[in-house]
Scaffold this motif. Structure first.
Motif, PDB file in Angstrom:
ATOM      1  N   GLU A 139      49.637  64.321  28.468  1.00  0.00           N
ATOM      2  CA  GLU A 139      49.251  65.353  29.436  1.00  0.00           C
ATOM      3  C   GLU A 139      48.378  64.725  30.520  1.00  0.00           C
ATOM      4  N   ASP A 140      48.869  64.752  31.744  1.00  0.00           N
ATOM      5  CA  ASP A 140      48.092  64.256  32.877  1.00  0.00           C
ATOM      6  C   ASP A 140      47.212  65.416  33.354  1.00  0.00           C
ATOM      7  N   ALA A 141      45.964  65.392  32.889  1.00  0.00           N
ATOM      8  CA  ALA A 141      45.013  66.457  33.235  1.00  0.00           C
ATOM      9  C   ALA A 141      44.007  65.953  34.267  1.00  0.00           C
ATOM     10  N   ALA A 142      44.473  65.028  35.123  1.00  0.00           N
ATOM     11  CA  ALA A 142      43.606  64.480  36.174  1.00  0.00           C
ATOM     12  C   ALA A 142      42.935  65.596  36.966  1.00  0.00           C
ATOM     13  N   GLN A 143      43.684  66.685  37.179  1.00  0.00           N
ATOM     14  CA  GLN A 143      43.185  67.773  38.021  1.00  0.00           C
ATOM     15  C   GLN A 143      42.709  68.959  37.186  1.00  0.00           C
ATOM     16  N   ALA A 144      42.574  68.769  35.882  1.00  0.00           N
ATOM     17  CA  ALA A 144      42.404  69.947  35.019  1.00  0.00           C
ATOM     18  C   ALA A 144      41.273  69.812  34.003  1.00  0.00           C
ATOM     19  N   SER A 198      39.038  52.886  33.897  1.00  0.00           N
ATOM     20  CA  SER A 198      38.679  52.697  35.302  1.00  0.00           C
ATOM     21  C   SER A 198      39.320  53.695  36.261  1.00  0.00           C
ATOM     22  N   SER A 199      40.340  54.435  35.832  1.00  0.00           N
ATOM     23  CA  SER A 199      40.970  55.410  36.733  1.00  0.00           C
ATOM     24  C   SER A 199      41.870  56.343  35.931  1.00  0.00           C
ATOM     25  N   GLY A 200      42.284  57.417  36.572  1.00  0.00           N
ATOM     26  CA  GLY A 200      43.226  58.341  35.937  1.00  0.00           C
ATOM     27  C   GLY A 200      44.597  57.706  35.760  1.00  0.00           C
ATOM     28  N   ALA A 201      45.021  56.953  36.759  1.00  0.00           N
ATOM     29  CA  ALA A 201      46.321  56.268  36.655  1.00  0.00           C
ATOM     30  C   ALA A 201      46.275  55.272  35.495  1.00  0.00           C
ATOM     31  N   GLY A 202      45.139  54.571  35.374  1.00  0.00           N
ATOM     32  CA  GLY A 202      44.974  53.623  34.274  1.00  0.00           C
ATOM     33  C   GLY A 202      45.033  54.329  32.930  1.00  0.00           C
ATOM     34  N   THR A 250      54.110  65.917  41.995  1.00  0.00           N
ATOM     35  CA  THR A 250      52.819  65.516  41.427  1.00  0.00           C
ATOM     36  C   THR A 250      52.200  64.503  42.371  1.00  0.00           C
ATOM     37  N   ALA A 251      50.971  64.108  42.078  1.00  0.00           N
ATOM     38  CA  ALA A 251      50.365  62.993  42.819  1.00  0.00           C
ATOM     39  C   ALA A 251      51.107  61.715  42.408  1.00  0.00           C
ATOM     40  N   VAL A 252      51.293  60.825  43.341  1.00  0.00           N
ATOM     41  CA  VAL A 252      52.084  59.610  43.080  1.00  0.00           C
ATOM     42  C   VAL A 252      51.585  58.791  41.882  1.00  0.00           C
ATOM     43  N   PRO A 253      50.282  58.755  41.579  1.00  0.00           N
ATOM     44  CA  PRO A 253      49.842  57.942  40.426  1.00  0.00           C
ATOM     45  C   PRO A 253      50.523  58.303  39.108  1.00  0.00           C
ATOM     46  N   THR A 254      50.998  59.539  38.954  1.00  0.00           N
ATOM     47  CA  THR A 254      51.727  59.872  37.717  1.00  0.00           C
ATOM     48  C   THR A 254      52.944  58.952  37.601  1.00  0.00           C
ATOM     49  N   ALA A 255      53.618  58.742  38.717  1.00  0.00           N
ATOM     50  CA  ALA A 255      54.816  57.881  38.726  1.00  0.00           C
ATOM     51  C   ALA A 255      54.431  56.405  38.671  1.00  0.00           C
ATOM     52  N   THR A 267      36.772  63.564  44.114  1.00  0.00           N
ATOM     53  CA  THR A 267      37.006  64.985  44.437  1.00  0.00           C
ATOM     54  C   THR A 267      37.344  65.834  43.217  1.00  0.00           C
ATOM     55  N   LYS A 268      37.588  65.202  42.070  1.00  0.00           N
ATOM     56  CA  LYS A 268      38.029  65.971  40.906  1.00  0.00           C
ATOM     57  C   LYS A 268      36.918  66.908  40.421  1.00  0.00           C
ATOM     58  N   ASN A 269      37.275  67.888  39.566  1.00  0.00           N
ATOM     59  CA  ASN A 269      36.275  68.857  39.101  1.00  0.00           C
ATOM     60  C   ASN A 269      35.116  68.149  38.399  1.00  0.00           C
ATOM     61  N   TYR A 318      42.509  61.956  31.916  1.00  0.00           N
ATOM     62  CA  TYR A 318      41.692  62.522  32.988  1.00  0.00           C
ATOM     63  C   TYR A 318      41.435  61.477  34.070  1.00  0.00           C
ATOM     64  N   SER A 319      41.250  61.972  35.287  1.00  0.00           N
ATOM     65  CA  SER A 319      40.790  61.129  36.391  1.00  0.00           C
ATOM     66  C   SER A 319      39.407  61.616  36.802  1.00  0.00           C
ATOM     67  N   PHE A 320      38.543  60.687  37.152  1.00  0.00           N
ATOM     68  CA  PHE A 320      37.226  61.065  37.686  1.00  0.00           C
ATOM     69  C   PHE A 320      37.107  60.663  39.152  1.00  0.00           C
ATOM     70  N   VAL A 349      53.418  65.432  31.249  1.00  0.00           N
ATOM     71  CA  VAL A 349      53.290  66.798  31.774  1.00  0.00           C
ATOM     72  C   VAL A 349      52.027  66.823  32.636  1.00  0.00           C
ATOM     73  N   VAL A 350      52.138  67.298  33.864  1.00  0.00           N
ATOM     74  CA  VAL A 350      50.978  67.310  34.776  1.00  0.00           C
ATOM     75  C   VAL A 350      50.468  68.741  34.929  1.00  0.00           C
ATOM     76  N   HIS A 351      49.187  68.923  34.710  1.00  0.00           N
ATOM     77  CA  HIS A 351      48.570  70.250  34.899  1.00  0.00           C
ATOM     78  C   HIS A 351      48.142  70.331  36.370  1.00  0.00           C
TER      79      HIS A 351
HETATM   80  C1  LIG Z   1      47.890  64.566  39.038  1.00  0.00           C
HETATM   81  C2  LIG Z   1      47.188  63.241  39.145  1.00  0.00           C
HETATM   82  N1  LIG Z   1      47.539  62.253  38.301  1.00  0.00           N
HETATM   83  C3  LIG Z   1      46.948  61.059  38.335  1.00  0.00           C
HETATM   84  C4  LIG Z   1      45.954  60.790  39.244  1.00  0.00           C
HETATM   85  C5  LIG Z   1      45.391  59.417  39.277  1.00  0.00           C
HETATM   86  O1  LIG Z   1      44.034  59.365  39.169  1.00  0.00           O
HETATM   87  P1  LIG Z   1      43.207  58.130  39.797  1.00  0.00           P
HETATM   88  O2  LIG Z   1      43.200  58.334  41.281  1.00  0.00           O
HETATM   89  O3  LIG Z   1      41.879  58.278  39.161  1.00  0.00           O
HETATM   90  O4  LIG Z   1      43.919  56.889  39.399  1.00  0.00           O
HETATM   91  C6  LIG Z   1      45.539  61.775  40.138  1.00  0.00           C
HETATM   92  C7  LIG Z   1      44.447  61.576  41.112  1.00  0.00           C
HETATM   93  O5  LIG Z   1      44.522  60.908  42.067  1.00  0.00           O
HETATM   94  C8  LIG Z   1      46.181  63.034  40.096  1.00  0.00           C
HETATM   95  O6  LIG Z   1      45.824  64.009  40.946  1.00  0.00           O
END
Ligand SMILES: Cc1ncc(COP(=O)(O)O)c(C=O)c1O
Length: 348
Positions: free
Chosen positions: A148-153, A57-61, A84-89, A173-175, A168-170, A129-131
């Motif tokens: 590997e957090d490739a949410a943006q990659a 359901s999400s990249g954070a998930g 990084t974006a807070v969802p990594t944490a 705004t992601k690619n 991955y996150s969809f 590791v965040v790309h």
């Molecule tokens: C680096 C990074 N990690 C994790 C996420 C989390 O993805 P999502 O918003 O789909 O939960 C995002 C996007 O917001 C992100 O940019």
């Protein structure tokens, strides 16, 4: 004003095809985890070179479920980059585990592999590791599990078997951006994929039998159908992003751009400047919108400041100085020229 991102341009292009698919989904009665999700997973598996793929359901998930499948739980520690974006944490914290921030590299904004050793304790279970911004980060040499957090990659990582999982996150705004939230776990490890799949639906192993505590990480069929449409455009979109970034770099070679890499997919095109407010306002006057990704290092975020263990000067510097400029496939050549010429007028 040239926008930092404008989703309506892609939306208008895909809307007619999506309308047909949306009608199909609505009338099929299969709303969640149905045939479009299966097809999306098959597409992700083929795209990643024969890996296992689980859509969530999400990249954070996706990060949270990967870590849970690796056995991360309450009281464990997971090393993450401080910038990084807070969802990594928050994906780590959602498991009751502690995100332990380490500094990033000055040129890449990605985790400093050499900083991991000092942050490791006997509670450390994994490294994320965040790309960041779409730049393939250097992976550390470590016996710890790597996610590997490739949410943006999307499109920047070719070998999905180097680490325990690639997530991955969809986010729209992601690619590879969705029509709602979504994410995926891609892994070479069939057991890890099976764990993620089970945890995606409340830890259920058979109808109404729940093996582990989890929550709802299901993806919708509408989202999966949209993503399958967008998938066809991912590679061309990434190439367009690369050529836009190359035009900006060529126009303003004196600016402090993020490190180059041939596989960078420029989810964001970012440079650093110690006169950020002034430069943003100059760009604004020349018709160029900008954004800041992100204004605070995780170690300075109100929600995480109390658990910060070390100072991370490079992360804080990136947070103070980063400026994102418009970079998305639907920018017109004229808009790219407007941005390039505005950037060339800035004294780095
Ligand atoms: C680096 C990074 N990690 C994790 C996420 C989390 O993805 P999502 O918003 O789909 O939960 C995002 C996007 O917001 C992100 O940019």
């Amino acid at each position: 004003m040239v926008p930092v991102v404008d989703l309506s341009r892609r939306g208008r292009r895909l809307a007619p095809q999506f309308a047909t698919l949306a009608a199909q989904v609505a009338s099929s009665g299969s709303i969640l985890l149905g045939p479009h999700t299966d097809a999306l997973e098959r597409r992700l598996a083929a795209w990643s070179g024969g890996m296992e793929a689980v859509a969530v359901s999400s990249g954070a998930g996706a990060i949270q479920l990967s870590l849970a499948a690796l056995g991360v739980g309450a009281g464990d520690e997971v090393i993450i980059p401080a910038f990084t974006a807070v969802p990594t944490a928050s994906a780590v914290a959602a498991l009751g585990a502690v995100p332990v921030c380490v500094d990033v590299l000055a040129d890449s904004a990605c985790i400093d592999p050499a900083a991991i050793g000092a942050a490791r304790t006997d509670r450390t279970k994994a490294v994320v590791v965040v790309h960041l911004y779409g730049l393939p980060a250097d992976l550390p040499q470590t016996d710890l599990a790597i996610v590997e957090d490739a949410a943006q990659a999307q499109g920047a990582i070719f070998d999905h078997a180097r680490s325990a999982a690639v997530t991955y996150s969809f986010y729209p705004t992601k690619n590879l951006g969705g029509i709602g939230d979504g994410g995926a776990v891609v892994t070479a490890d069939a057991d890890l994929a099976a764990q993620v799949r089970m945890r995606r639906t409340h830890g259920m192993t058979e109808q109404y039998v729940h093996e582990v505590v989890s929550q709802n990480f299901r993806i919708s069929e509408l989202e999966a159908a949209w993503l399958l449409l967008s998938f066809d455009e991912l590679q061309a979109g990434n190439e367009r992003r690369r050529s836009i970034a190359a035009a900006y770099r060529a126009a303003a070679p004196g600016l402090r751009w993020q490190r180059q890499h041939p596989d960078h997919v420029y989810h964001l095109c970012v440079f650093r400047c110690d006169r950020r407010d002034e430069v943003r306002s100059l760009l604004h006057q020349r018709g160029v919108a900008t954004a800041v990704h992100y204004p605070l290092a995780i170690t300075r975020q109100p929600a995480y400041v109390d658990i910060a263990r070390s100072v991370c000067p490079q992360a804080e510097r990136w947070a103070r100085e980063c400026i994102s400029v418009p970079c998305f496939p639907e920018l017109t050549d004229e808009e790219v020229q407007t941005v390039a010429s505005a950037l060339s007028s800035i004294d780095g």
